[in-house]
Every structure is written in C-alpha cells, then in structure tokens.
Scaffold this active site. Structure first.
Site, PDB file in Angstrom:
ATOM      1  N   ILE A 132       8.758  -0.448   6.560  1.00 27.06           N
ATOM      2  CA  ILE A 132       8.279  -1.257   5.421  1.00 27.06           C
ATOM      3  C   ILE A 132       8.542  -2.734   6.110  1.00 27.06           C
ATOM      4  CG2 ILE A 132       8.702  -2.056   3.430  1.00 27.06           C
ATOM      5  CD1 ILE A 132       8.444  -0.104   3.056  1.00 27.06           C
ATOM      6  N   LYS A 133       6.933  -3.054   5.753  1.00 24.04           N
ATOM      7  CA  LYS A 133       6.441  -4.124   7.048  1.00 24.04           C
ATOM      8  C   LYS A 133       7.754  -5.424   6.054  1.00 24.04           C
ATOM      9  CE  LYS A 133       2.392  -4.240   8.724  1.00 24.04           C
ATOM     10  NZ  LYS A 133       1.022  -3.701   9.045  1.00 24.04           N
ATOM     11  N   VAL A 134       8.050  -6.596   6.499  1.00 24.28           N
ATOM     12  CA  VAL A 134       8.516  -7.438   5.773  1.00 24.28           C
ATOM     13  C   VAL A 134       8.071  -8.576   6.877  1.00 24.28           C
ATOM     14  CG1 VAL A 134      10.660  -8.868   6.015  1.00 24.28           C
ATOM     15  CG2 VAL A 134      10.861  -5.889   5.232  1.00 24.28           C
TER      16      VAL A 134
END
Length: 880
Positions: free
Chosen positions: A139-141
C-alpha cells in the site's frame, strides 16, 4: 543475459511503472518477467486513468457493474483497480513464494486526500489490503509528516508499505526509522517478520527539473543533484540498516526497507535517457521504470555493479554547494512533495471523469471508431495481422528504426514524440507561472512568429479552445506577405504585445525576418520569447538580447510532430488552455496505441494501416471532413501527413477544407475520414459509403484534442511503415529554400508564368490540383479560392487543395516535390502590390521575399518536371 537481467544479478529489482488489465490477460506481464527480469509493478491514479480510458479492457466489466446499479466513479474505480492488483499479484506470486517474500510486489496508492491524514491512511490501508487479499501487495503511503506514523502502524500490523513521494534524505530517515519501529512492535507482539516488506520511493527527475532551474546556465551542478541526493540516501540506508539494533531484527527474519528509485524517466532532453538507472545500481535497491526507460536501458544502458555507492564525496560536495548558491534543497523537497500530492489529486479527479465518460460510452454503446472500408477490408486485415506477427508496434515503441528503414538517420533521433506528453507534465507548472507573469506584466496579446510545425498546432489550439478569461490572445503570423504583416502590425498594441519566436532550427528565414521587423519596433527583450532546439543561433540571440524566456525543446522531435511539446504548450499556456488535460488525453491515446493484441484495437495502428493500405490501393487522396469546432485541425493533419509520407515517388495527399459533394464528383482515388463531435451521421458520408468509397468516422472534437494529436502522429508513423518510407525526414523541402536564396541573390526577374488554362486541360483522372496562393490571407481571398477549387473538383472530378504561401512550403511542399507525379500546381499571385515593408538588416523587402519564394518553388517544381503555371486571382475564374 540482457542488460535488464544483468541489473537483476547486480542486486537491483526492476519494477514496471504501469499496469493495465490487458497486459495480464494477454500474457505481456509474464513475458516481462521472463525477458526483462521484471519482479514488481507500481500503480497510481494517472496510470489507471490511462489504462481505463485508453483501452477496451474494462468495458465489459463496467457494463456489468453499472447493470448492478453501481454508478459512483470512486466505487467503480476500486472495483476495477483492485481486481487489476489481484491479477498482477497472482502473476508475481510464484516468484514471491520462491524467494520467500523478498520480491514480487504490486503497489496500490491510497487516495491523495489522505496524504496528511494519519488515521485515515491507516484505516484505508487496512481495508484495501484486506479487500485485495494477496500477501504480495504494498500500500502506497505518502511520505509526509503525517504519513510517517501511519507507516509505523501499518508495518506493526503486518501490512506491506511503499512510502512514496520522498525527495529528501531527512524524510527518508524518518520513514526508515518508522519502518524499524513498526518491526520492533511486530516482533514484540510475537509475530513473524519475514513476510513484511517495505520500500522507500525516492523521486529523482523532478529534483533536477527544479534545481536546474535555480542554477546558473553554465553550472556544472546541473543534472547532478537528483543522483547525488539519492546516493546520500543510499548511504544512510546502509548506516541505518546495520548495527546491533538492526541485526537483532534481521536475526528474527526482518528484511531491509529497500530504497526504490522513482520518477526515473529523463525530463531534460539534453540528458541521457538512462541517467537515473546506470549511476544508481546497488544491492537491495529497486528501480521502477516506465517502459520507455526500460527499452532505452535494454538498448544502450551500462551495468556497473554498486555504482550507487561510488563517488560519495563528490555527491556530498554537490549537495553541500547548493546553500552557497542560495538553493535550499530541503525547501525544494517539501515543495515537490506538496506539488506531487496536488498532481495526484488532479489525477484522481481526472480518473473519476474518465470513468464517468467510459460509463456513458458503454451504456450508449457508442463506438469511438466506425468504418465502411469496402474493398480495402481484406488488405487492412492482412496488414494488421502482419503488424502483429512482426511486432511492428512493439518495435516502434522501442524506437527500432528498422520498422521503417535499415539506416537509422533521421529516425532514431526523431521519435521523442512517443513520450513527450509524459515529459511535458513536469513542465506545466513552469509554463503556467510564465503565462501568469506575462499577464501580470500587462501583456494582452501574443504574436506567434513561426512556420509549419511551429505555427499550425498553436493555431489549432487558439481557434479550437479559444482564450481563457484574463489570458493573452494569440495571433499566428506565418506568412511573408507584406499586406498581412502590415495589417497584423496595425492591429497590435505594441507596448502590451509579447512576441513568441518559434523555430526548431533557429534559422527559418520567414521567422527571422519577422523577428527583425518587430525587434526594430520594440527593442526590448522582455517582449520576446524563443522556442527552439538546444544550441541554435536563435537561443544564443535570445540570451544576447535578454529575452523574457528561452524554451529549449527536446531535439528528438521533428517540427510536425511537436504539437504536444513546448512548441504547442508555450502558446497553450499563454491562452490559458488546460495543458494538463491536453497531455493526459494524449497519454490516454498513447496507452491505447501502445500494443497490438490485436492491432485492430490499437486506434493509432489501425488508422495508419487503413490510410496506408488505401494509398497502396490507389486511394491516396485522404479527404477530411471535420466538425466545425475543429476545422483548423485539418491544416495540422495536412502538414503531418503530406510532409511525412510524400517522398520517394509515393505519398498520401491530404484534402482539407473541401466541401463534401455527392458521389458523382469523386473518382476512385478517395478515402474519407470524418472527425465528428456528434452522433449524427452526415448524409453525404453515408451516400459516399453506399457508393463504395471507404469512409472512416472518428468520434472526437475539441474536448479530445490531445487524443487526436497523438492518434494522427501514431497513424502517420504506421502509414509510413506501410508505404516503406521514412516518415520523419523531409528530403526535398530544402530545394525551394535553396532556390529562394539563389533568386534573392540575383537581379530581380520573375519565372515564366506558363499557361494555367492549358495546364488545367491536362488534368487526368487520379491527379490533384493544388492551388498555391501567394496572397494576403483574408476571408474574401479564402472564399474566392474555395469557390475556385470546388468548381475545379466538380468539373474535372479530381481532388483539390488550397495552400497559402509561403506557409504551405513548410507543409505540403515536400509532397509536391517528393510525392507521386500526380500534382497539377496553380500558383495564384497578386496582380499588383500596394503595400511593401522593409525588413531591417536585410537587402530585400517582405514583398521581394514572398516573390522569391514563389519563384523558388516554381523553379524547384519545374526542375522535377512537375506541371505548374502561375495566374492572378482575378484571372483564375476565367480559366476554369
């Protein structure tokens, strides 16, 4: 072992910066794993927008979802995108399992609204990770201050994280520490560490774009800071992930948080297209590349293991030199993060609009393309099969010159148009700022001084999109006729006029004459802007005279393919056009035109195959029927097609602006292509199709101008391959220029006019009549010429074209001399001249120049034994 495979052996993972469902379904992603050592994929809203809008991969699923009552574009996005992530993750899953979870990840980005929302990011990441249901997903944060605690919390919960939009070593250290803190919590809770992974995405090219803009032009630091910054980040990576604290985690199975090099497509045309790959090779790193960068590295990259750890002292010196020059890298990094978030927000809004449009198209079952090809059907089908078998489109995108010729000259260095839309996205903010400053400084009108590829796209943008409130109006001056130059001058408020001097070569005689004329009137560099290639005399002159701006275009783009480059975008910025939408639409069409599985679904390849096979079958008169709102687009297509294909005795003759007639006025050398902004079928086109003429209908208009620019560029490239010619050179254009220069150096005498009446009597079936008007372009003149061409067509049953000189010399002039010997050329000139203007610093006037250009073109045509005569406008009606 190819160069990408060597990268993998050197310890660097290669991830693809793109994803589309068809890539998975048709096995392309699997082939990339095998042949290019690709072990992961990154995605973002822009990627999904191009994938959904630029393909039919999602149409059936959208129809099904909408049928179930789902219409919200955000909900539809998640349904589509998360399935793509699952499918891609399944492709990489065997490798992921085999390497114990070290690699094989697919990244999905959180919505940009969460970039500064810690708890919102945590909640969304948990939900999405659970919905995807695959262990090899990240998941890209966003790497903001609020994102840092989210990273720790997610890692502590066993969720893989790709920390994105990192530009500074300071923020990198924070996210690395957050990762370690998360692992420590995970371990303390008694959980295994060996299946939790993270990467820290360090962005590169955008740093150089900004820093270069603040450095002196002659600074040796230009193009070095992004790599130096990344090297120092890698140095800190090795320090952080070492020592007793880390070793205790590693002993429990923890993996390092690998640095990932992102934004690795080169933005500056003066730099190597692999500059962000070769110098950053190192163990435990990832490089996520667009396909163009992969192709480039595969072709000419150099693999030097552990290059990222070399020359660290030089990297440190480069970064430490910036404050002495007044450049705050930390400020730049912070600004880039916020601008990146804003870009993601814009991309996410565009994505929703794309989905809404797609839903409307699917529900209406409205085809983007319809065609009645008649006898061309079989030839086009065979051509498309051949293109699939020979991997023509794949090779084209790899910039393989053998698609056209064995000799790479004027091919390999002319394919920048394929990726220029992506390149220009990073210039939009700069261009918007430039235009805003021009408005603030009181400019109300811009005059574009340019010819051919430098002027036609700006004219299309101005006439099609209009002028935004408060923006500058745009006047395009692409003639040397003294009456036109005088009229434009008279209409200008010179103290509030900005002159945009556009020339790829920097030596265009018309443009330099215009510059000399207006510089004599406004000797103030702040009133002038140059658009040219690097290293031209025009760029040097602009610096010498203190021009307000000098925009250096990528040199690997030919003039007629430059609509989406600075030659189109600088004028677009001045009129307040939505440049980002224009570029995104072009990228969407580029995505749709990127593959050939099958080629019939590739809009650019299909159109190129159709018009190319039509020409081979004798239907070489490409007759365009355009919606009124995009009527000026025809002149741009005319140059693109004529100058690209008219050589080696073959070519496609574009016919624009010709009022459609009934089937009885056309020969069997026509193909009709319509770009219509409505769903209503033109009865005349229906009648032509029923009479057996090939008719193609494209659904498009002002709202999809970026789509059409790229579609026709791709189609022209493909048509060139079909015809066996190089569509990127113009071997005969110089003839008229050289003849003009010779005539200007001689005592003044006109070429013999010939007998226009006898010439027209010699017109044969399959010919075309080209009216070459060296006249003042006014509505009255245009009306008279259109009346004449229609009469010629209806009487002789041949195609007709109208071009104003010297403008057409930079458009159809190549076709006239290098194309098939089917042209009959009627020069229309003034019967007298009431107005003439001096050109300061030149030994000739504008009147003398345009006369020499007419004579030079006639001399060149006669030298090739073409049929040509001269007549006045008043006499033209009497010889028909």
């Amino acid at each position: 072992m190819n160069r990408l495979q060597q990268l993998h052996v050197a310890g660097q993972s290669i991830w693809l910066d793109f994803l589309r469902r068809g890539m998975v379904a048709q096995g392309e992603l699997g082939l990339m794993m095998q042949k290019r050592a690709v072990t992961g994929v990154t995605s973002n809203p822009s990627i999904f927008s191009k994938a959904i809008g630029g393909s039919t991969d999602y149409d059936a699923v959208l129809r099904e979802l909408v049928g179930k009552g789902m219409r919200d574009p955000v909900e539809l996005f998640y349904e589509l995108a998360l399935e793509d992530i699952r499918l891609a993750a399944d492709v990489f899953r065997p490798g992921y399992d085999a390497n114990g979870g070290a690699d094989g990840f697919v990244s999905f980005e959180l919505e940009p609204r969460l970039a500064h929302d810690t708890q919102g990011s945590i909640d969304a990441a948990r939900e999405i990770f659970g919905r995807i249901g695959r262990p090899n997903v990240m998941i890209k944060v966003v790497g903001t201050e609020e994102g840092v605690p989210a990273v720790e919390e997610l890692i502590a919960g066993g969720i893989n994280v790709n920390v994105t939009l990192l530009f500074s070593v300071r923020m990198y250290e924070k996210v690395a520490r957050a990762y370690i803190a998360g692992l420590q919590r995970l371990k303390a809770d008694g959980n295994a560490l060996d299946r939790v992974a993270s990467v820290a995405s360090f962005f590169l090219s955008r740093v150089d774009t900004v820093v270069d803009g603040e450095l002196p032009e002659d600074s040796t630091l230009r193009g070095t800071i992004a790599i130096a910054n990344a090297q120092l980040a890698y140095e800190r990576f090795r320090e952080i992930f070492s020592g007793a604290e880390w070793e205790s985690l590693a002993a429990a199975g923890a993996r390092v948080q690998r640095p990932l090099w992102a934004s690795t497509g080169t933005k500056n045309p003066a730099y190597s297209d692999v500059m962000y790959v070769g110098p950053l090779i190192g163990a435990d790193t990832v490089n996520t590349m667009p396909e163009a960068t992969m192709d480039a590295f595969l072709d000419h990259g150099v693999v030097q293991p552990n290059s990222v750890a070399e020359s660290l002292d030089a990297a440190r010196d480069a970064v430490e030199a910036l404050p002495k020059l007044g450049i705050d890298l930390e400020r730049i990094a912070s600004d880039l993060t916020e601008k990146g978030i804003k870009l993601f927000e814009d991309d996410f809004a565009k994505l929703q609009a794309t989905i809404e449009r797609k839903v409307d198209e699917v529900l209406a079952e409205r085809p983007k393309v319809s065609a009645s090809l008649g006898t061309l059907d079989d030839a086009v089908e065979r051509r498309l099969e051949h293109m699939t078998h020979e991997k023509v489109i794949e090779r084209l995108w790899r910039k393989d010159h053998t698609v056209w010729k064995q000799d790479p000259a004027e091919i390999s260095d002319r394919l920048g148009w394929l990726s220029v839309a992506d390149l220009m996205r990073d210039r939009v903010t700069e261009l918007e700022t430039f235009a805003k400053e021009a408005r603030v400084d009181g400019f109300t009108t811009a005059v574009l001084l340019g010819m051919g590829g430098s002027s036609l796209a700006p004219e299309v943008l101005r006439t099609t999109l209009g002028v935004a409130d408060g923006a500058l109006d745009l006047v395009v001056l692409d003639t040397t006729h003294p009456a036109t130059v005088a009229r434009v001058t008279q209409d200008l408020d010179l103290p509030h006029t900005l002159f945009v001097v556009a020339s790829k070569s920097g030596t265009t005689i018309e443009t330099l004459s215009h510059l000399a004329y207006f510089w004599d009137k406004v000797q103030d560099g702040t009133h002038f802007v140059a658009i040219t290639d690097p290293g031209t005399s025009l760029a040097a002159l602009g610096r010498e005279r203190g021009f307000r701006g000098i925009f250096l275009n990528p040199p690997d783009i030919g003039g007629r393919y430059s609509a989406l480059s600075l030659f189109g975008l600088v004028p677009a910025a001045l009129i307040g056009a939505d440049m980002m939408s224009l570029l995104e639409d072009a990228e969407e069409m580029a995505t749709a035109s990127h593959r050939c599985v099958p080629c019939a679904e590739n809009p650019g390849a299909w159109l190129g195959a159709v018009i190319g096979e039509a020409a081979r079958a004798g239907r070489d008169k490409l007759t365009l029927s355009l919606a009124p709102e995009i009527a000026s687009f025809g002149a741009w297509i005319e140059q693109l097609i004529a100058e690209s294909t008219g050589k080696e005795g073959t070519g496609i003759v574009p016919v624009t602006g010709e009022v459609l007639g009934g089937p009885e006025v056309y020969g069997d050398d026509r193909i009709f292509v319509s770009i219509a902004g409505s769903d209503e079928a033109d009865p005349k086109l229906v009648a032509l199709a029923q009479a057996g003429h090939p008719v193609v209908r494209l659904a498009g208009g002002a709202a999809t101008l970026g789509n059409e620019f790229f579609r026709w560029e791709m189609a022209t490239g493909v048509a060139g391959a079909v015809l066996g010619i190089n569509p990127f050179d113009q071997p005969n254009v110089a003839e008229a220029k050289e003849a003009t220069a010779k005539i200007l150096s001689e005592p003044f005498t006109h070429e013999d006019s010939g007998d226009a009446g006898a010439l027209l009597k010699d017109v044969r079936p399959g010919d075309y009549v080209a009216i070459q008007a060296y006249l003042d372009r006014t509505p009255e003149t245009e009306g008279a010429l259109e009346k004449a061409r229609t009469a010629i067509r209806d009487r002789l049953k041949v195609a007709t074209t109208v071009g104003f000189g010297p403008r057409f010399l930079h458009s159809t002039g190549q076709l006239h001399k290098g194309g098939p010997d089917t042209g009959v050329f009627v020069q229309v000139v003034d019967s007298g001249r009431a107005t003439d203007l001096e050109i300061p610093g030149r030994p000739y006037t504008f009147g003398r120049l345009i006369d020499a250009q007419a004579d030079g073109d006639m001399r060149s045509l006669r030298g090739r034994k073409r049929r040509v005569a001269r007549i006045t406008l008043e006499s033209l009606g009497r010889v028909m």
